[in-house]
Design a protein around this motif. Structure first.
Motif, PDB file in Angstrom:
ATOM      1  N   LYS A  37       0.834  -1.210   0.000  1.00  0.00           N
ATOM      2  CA  LYS A  37       0.000   0.000   0.000  1.00  0.00           C
ATOM      3  C   LYS A  37       0.871   1.263   0.000  1.00  0.00           C
ATOM      4  N   LEU A  38       1.952   1.244   0.737  1.00  0.00           N
ATOM      5  CA  LEU A  38       2.863   2.388   0.749  1.00  0.00           C
ATOM      6  C   LEU A  38       3.482   2.588  -0.624  1.00  0.00           C
ATOM      7  N   ASN A  39       3.826   1.506  -1.291  1.00  0.00           N
ATOM      8  CA  ASN A  39       4.366   1.619  -2.639  1.00  0.00           C
ATOM      9  C   ASN A  39       3.346   2.264  -3.575  1.00  0.00           C
ATOM     10  N   ASN A  40       2.068   1.904  -3.426  1.00  0.00           N
ATOM     11  CA  ASN A  40       1.028   2.532  -4.252  1.00  0.00           C
ATOM     12  C   ASN A  40       0.994   4.043  -4.037  1.00  0.00           C
ATOM     13  N   VAL A  41       1.107   4.466  -2.792  1.00  0.00           N
ATOM     14  CA  VAL A  41       1.120   5.898  -2.473  1.00  0.00           C
ATOM     15  C   VAL A  41       2.347   6.561  -3.104  1.00  0.00           C
ATOM     16  N   LEU A  42       3.507   5.929  -2.961  1.00  0.00           N
ATOM     17  CA  LEU A  42       4.728   6.501  -3.535  1.00  0.00           C
ATOM     18  C   LEU A  42       4.638   6.608  -5.053  1.00  0.00           C
ATOM     19  N   GLN A  43       4.015   5.632  -5.695  1.00  0.00           N
ATOM     20  CA  GLN A  43       3.868   5.692  -7.149  1.00  0.00           C
ATOM     21  C   GLN A  43       2.974   6.862  -7.559  1.00  0.00           C
ATOM     22  N   MET A  79      13.476   1.517  -0.908  1.00  0.00           N
ATOM     23  CA  MET A  79      13.484   0.979   0.459  1.00  0.00           C
ATOM     24  C   MET A  79      12.237   0.136   0.713  1.00  0.00           C
ATOM     25  N   VAL A  80      11.088   0.614   0.265  1.00  0.00           N
ATOM     26  CA  VAL A  80       9.838  -0.124   0.434  1.00  0.00           C
ATOM     27  C   VAL A  80       9.923  -1.455  -0.309  1.00  0.00           C
ATOM     28  N   LYS A  81      10.477  -1.426  -1.506  1.00  0.00           N
ATOM     29  CA  LYS A  81      10.618  -2.652  -2.299  1.00  0.00           C
ATOM     30  C   LYS A  81      11.474  -3.674  -1.556  1.00  0.00           C
ATOM     31  N   ARG A  82      12.599  -3.236  -0.994  1.00  0.00           N
ATOM     32  CA  ARG A  82      13.478  -4.167  -0.261  1.00  0.00           C
ATOM     33  C   ARG A  82      12.782  -4.700   0.991  1.00  0.00           C
ATOM     34  N   LEU A  83      12.069  -3.841   1.707  1.00  0.00           N
ATOM     35  CA  LEU A  83      11.348  -4.268   2.900  1.00  0.00           C
ATOM     36  C   LEU A  83      10.254  -5.267   2.534  1.00  0.00           C
ATOM     37  N   GLN A  84       9.550  -5.002   1.456  1.00  0.00           N
ATOM     38  CA  GLN A  84       8.492  -5.920   1.030  1.00  0.00           C
ATOM     39  C   GLN A  84       9.079  -7.267   0.620  1.00  0.00           C
TER      40      GLN A  84
END
Length: 102
Positions: A37-43, A79-84
């Motif tokens: 969900k955070l990645n969606n916001v960042l996109q 960072m979000v990608k690596r955490l996910q």
């Protein structure tokens, strides 16, 4: 203006995280959902920044701050990608990298 605990609990993002908690307490799966969900916001942020950069003259005063904001959002997305990826790995799931970032 100070935020209270009840104010924070009523924020839309917090409700999403609460709703995403796995009933069996599967923390990696909860983190994977939250990072998705955070990645969606960042996109969405990156899309807005890209548009703003496209319509802003390269020599405009706003051009440099827009470029800096874009770089920061890209670092955040990485960072979000690596955490996910780590959360999914811990939960035994797999994800296609193309699903998480552009």
């Amino acid at each position: 203006m100070q935020s209270t605990e009840s104010d924070t609990a009523n924020q839309p993002g917090n409700a999403c995280l609460e709703a995403d908690k796995s009933p069996d307490g599967d923390f990696p799966a909860t983190v994977a959902t939250a990072t998705h969900k955070l990645n969606n916001v960042l996109q969405a942020v990156l899309g807005g920044l890209e548009y703003a950069m496209d319509v802003t003259p390269k020599d405009a005063e706003a051009a440099e701050p827009l470029a800096q904001a874009t770089e920061a959002a890209l670092r955040g997305a990485e960072m979000v990608k690596r955490l996910q990826e780590e959360a999914l790995s811990l939960s035994g799931q797999q994800v296609a990298v193309s699903e998480m970032s552009r």
